[in-house]
Design a protein around this motif. Structure first.
Motif, PDB file in Angstrom:
ATOM      1  N   PHE A  30      -7.022   2.585  -3.381  1.00 39.86           N
ATOM      2  CA  PHE A  30      -8.380   1.708  -2.908  1.00 39.86           C
ATOM      3  C   PHE A  30      -8.741   0.828  -4.128  1.00 39.86           C
ATOM      4  O   PHE A  30      -9.012  -0.203  -3.868  1.00 39.86           O
ATOM      5  CB  PHE A  30      -9.318   2.615  -2.174  1.00 39.86           C
ATOM      6  CG  PHE A  30      -8.954   3.297  -1.425  1.00 39.86           C
ATOM      7  CD1 PHE A  30      -9.372   2.963   0.249  1.00 39.86           C
ATOM      8  CD2 PHE A  30      -8.389   4.862  -1.426  1.00 39.86           C
ATOM      9  CE1 PHE A  30      -8.960   3.782   1.132  1.00 39.86           C
ATOM     10  CE2 PHE A  30      -8.104   5.501  -0.156  1.00 39.86           C
ATOM     11  CZ  PHE A  30      -8.275   4.887   0.996  1.00 39.86           C
ATOM     12  N   TYR A  54      -7.960   0.541   4.848  1.00 40.27           N
ATOM     13  CA  TYR A  54      -8.990  -0.360   3.816  1.00 40.27           C
ATOM     14  C   TYR A  54      -9.795  -1.335   4.660  1.00 40.27           C
ATOM     15  O   TYR A  54     -10.447  -2.233   4.041  1.00 40.27           O
ATOM     16  CB  TYR A  54      -7.910  -1.511   3.257  1.00 40.27           C
ATOM     17  CG  TYR A  54      -7.005  -0.710   2.395  1.00 40.27           C
ATOM     18  CD1 TYR A  54      -7.192   0.229   1.381  1.00 40.27           C
ATOM     19  CD2 TYR A  54      -5.579  -0.932   2.725  1.00 40.27           C
ATOM     20  CE1 TYR A  54      -6.290   0.861   0.543  1.00 40.27           C
ATOM     21  CE2 TYR A  54      -4.560  -0.038   1.906  1.00 40.27           C
ATOM     22  CZ  TYR A  54      -5.005   0.734   0.630  1.00 40.27           C
ATOM     23  OH  TYR A  54      -3.876   1.291   0.196  1.00 40.27           O
ATOM     24  N   SER A  97       0.658  -1.174  -0.072  1.00 41.00           N
ATOM     25  CA  SER A  97       0.066   0.333  -0.068  1.00 41.00           C
ATOM     26  C   SER A  97       0.932   1.185  -0.181  1.00 41.00           C
ATOM     27  O   SER A  97       2.162   1.111   0.624  1.00 41.00           O
ATOM     28  CB  SER A  97      -1.088   0.064   1.217  1.00 41.00           C
ATOM     29  OG  SER A  97      -1.790   1.079   1.209  1.00 41.00           O
TER      30      SER A  97
END
Length: 186
Positions: free
Chosen positions: A68, A100, A47
């Motif tokens: 996302f 998330y 991420s």
């Protein structure tokens, strides 16, 4: 390479290439871990705080992949596979671990998703068969550890600029699906 480019651009200046000790230490530590454990079978999602899905004019864009959407697409593809492949999410140090939660909640009943709590990236690399990210420098670490590595950055205006030959750059959902299928089937 950057070294050859510097030599070409600055012919009258002595150029000295200095090794990346950080990367060398990680590769050495990964090699030690790899000998102790069997090859990983997870997908590691790296991420990063890329930002909102907007174009260069600040207008919301349906074609830009935010972090996302990159995670959603990855989980959607892995979830549809015939075999169960765990996904580990490694957060950027500046990100909250709850970032998330909504996406994880949607897929966690269908597959195993883990939020990494490891301090060292090599611990996550050792568990991974495939590494997926966007433009994170950790993709370079993955390549240095000889991991199959995909950069999923689907925007025509800004391709992944990481200087790596073996980095698989994909811009579409179907290309990501193909890349994931290829490497998890081995």
């Amino acid at each position: 390479t950057a070294f050859k480019m510097a030599e070409r651009l600055f012919p009258n200046i002595r150029i000295k290439q200095i090794p990346n000790y950080y990367l060398s230490d990680i590769v050495r530590e990964y090699g030690t871990l790899k000998r102790k454990e069997s090859e990983g079978r997870s997908i590691l999602f790296l991420s990063e705080p890329v930002g909102r899905a907007t174009n260069t004019s600040g207008i919301k864009s349906a074609h830009h992949v935010s972090e996302f959407r990159a995670l959603r697409d990855t989980l959607s593809i892995v979830c549809a596979l015939k075999k169960s492949i765990p996904v580990i999410i490694r957060f950027h140090p500046s990100e909250k671990k709850s970032k998330y939660d909504g996406i994880i909640e949607r897929y966690s009943t269908k597959m195993k998703i883990t939020k990494s709590a490891n301090r060292k990236i090599v611990d996550d690399m050792a568990k991974a068969k495939l590494v997926i990210g966007m433009t994170s420098m950790s993709l370079i670490v993955s390549l240095a550890c000889n991991k199959k590595t995909i950069s999923y950055y689907a925007t025509a205006n800004k391709p992944c600029m990481l200087p790596a030959k073996n980095l698989i750059r994909v811009k579409t959902y179907s290309a990501l699906r193909s890349g994931i299928r290829t490497f998890v089937s081995r």
